[in-house]
Motif scaffolding. Structure first.
Motif, mmCIF file in Angstrom:
data_model
loop_
_atom_site.group_PDB
_atom_site.id
_atom_site.type_symbol
_atom_site.label_atom_id
_atom_site.label_comp_id
_atom_site.label_asym_id
_atom_site.label_seq_id
_atom_site.Cartn_x
_atom_site.Cartn_y
_atom_site.Cartn_z
ATOM 1 N N VAL A 5 -63.429 -11.820 19.250
ATOM 2 C CA VAL A 5 -63.987 -10.764 20.079
ATOM 3 C C VAL A 5 -62.867 -10.135 20.890
ATOM 4 O O VAL A 5 -62.218 -10.812 21.697
ATOM 5 N N GLU A 6 -62.646 -8.841 20.646
ATOM 6 C CA GLU A 6 -61.589 -8.123 21.357
ATOM 7 C C GLU A 6 -62.152 -7.407 22.566
ATOM 8 O O GLU A 6 -63.324 -7.032 22.611
ATOM 9 N N SER A 7 -61.280 -7.169 23.530
ATOM 10 C CA SER A 7 -61.630 -6.365 24.691
ATOM 11 C C SER A 7 -60.353 -5.783 25.274
ATOM 12 O O SER A 7 -59.244 -6.185 24.895
ATOM 13 N N GLY A 8 -60.535 -4.830 26.185
ATOM 14 C CA GLY A 8 -59.376 -4.293 26.896
ATOM 15 C C GLY A 8 -58.936 -2.906 26.478
ATOM 16 O O GLY A 8 -58.030 -2.336 27.088
ATOM 17 N N SER A 21 -57.248 -8.202 24.804
ATOM 18 C CA SER A 21 -57.524 -9.631 24.709
ATOM 19 C C SER A 21 -58.357 -9.893 23.469
ATOM 20 O O SER A 21 -59.167 -9.053 23.064
ATOM 21 N N CYS A 22 -58.167 -11.044 22.899
ATOM 22 C CA CYS A 22 -58.959 -11.451 21.737
ATOM 23 C C CYS A 22 -59.299 -12.926 21.906
ATOM 24 O O CYS A 22 -58.395 -13.767 21.910
ATOM 25 N N THR A 78 -57.333 -17.583 23.596
ATOM 26 C CA THR A 78 -57.214 -16.134 23.697
ATOM 27 C C THR A 78 -55.801 -15.693 23.361
ATOM 28 O O THR A 78 -54.827 -16.345 23.759
ATOM 29 N N THR A 115 -60.989 -2.653 18.845
ATOM 30 C CA THR A 115 -61.140 -2.026 20.155
ATOM 31 C C THR A 115 -60.300 -0.745 20.164
ATOM 32 O O THR A 115 -59.157 -0.741 19.703
#
Length: 121
Positions: A5-8, A21-22, A78, A115
């Motif tokens: 799950v990626e974010s940022g 982040s992953c 992460t 992302t």
């Protein structure tokens, strides 16, 4: 079943910074090589960087060397991609990947959903 799950991602002006982040949900994170791949609209995928479980990092794109840093936190499962001095040409969907299954840059067993990073000029 491992999940990434990626974010940022987001919108930033040229010269700005973002940190992607992953988070890896599987039990093998500490042994997995992790990577970041990006794809801009209408362009082929580009292999950005990878990091081995031993923290050995490889940056594949000359254009990101000195600006991007890949790192990992095994306790948090992460992997990060710190992106500084962003340029409009860095605009792309950035994908996290885990477990190399071949020698080619895009041979990974697991992929995140991506992302979006958009850099305005």
């Amino acid at each position: 079943q491992e999940q990434l799950v990626e974010s940022g991602g987001g919108l930033v002006q040229a010269g700005g910074s973002l940190r992607l982040s992953c988070t890896h949900s599987g039990p093998t994170f500490n042994m997995d090589t992790m990577g970041w791949i990006r794809q801009a609209p209408g362009k082929e995928r580009e292999f950005v960087a990878q990091i081995h479980w031993s923290d050995d990092a490889i940056y594949w794109l000359d254009s990101v060397k000195g600006r991007f840093t890949i790192s990992r936190d095994n306790d948090k499962k992460t992997v990060y991609l710190q992106m500084n001095d962003l340029r409009p040409e860095d605009t792309a969907v950035y994908y996290c990947a885990a477990q190399r299954i071949g020698a080619t840059p895009f041979s990974w067993r697991y992929w995140g959903q991506g992302t979006q990073v958009t850099v305005s000029s």
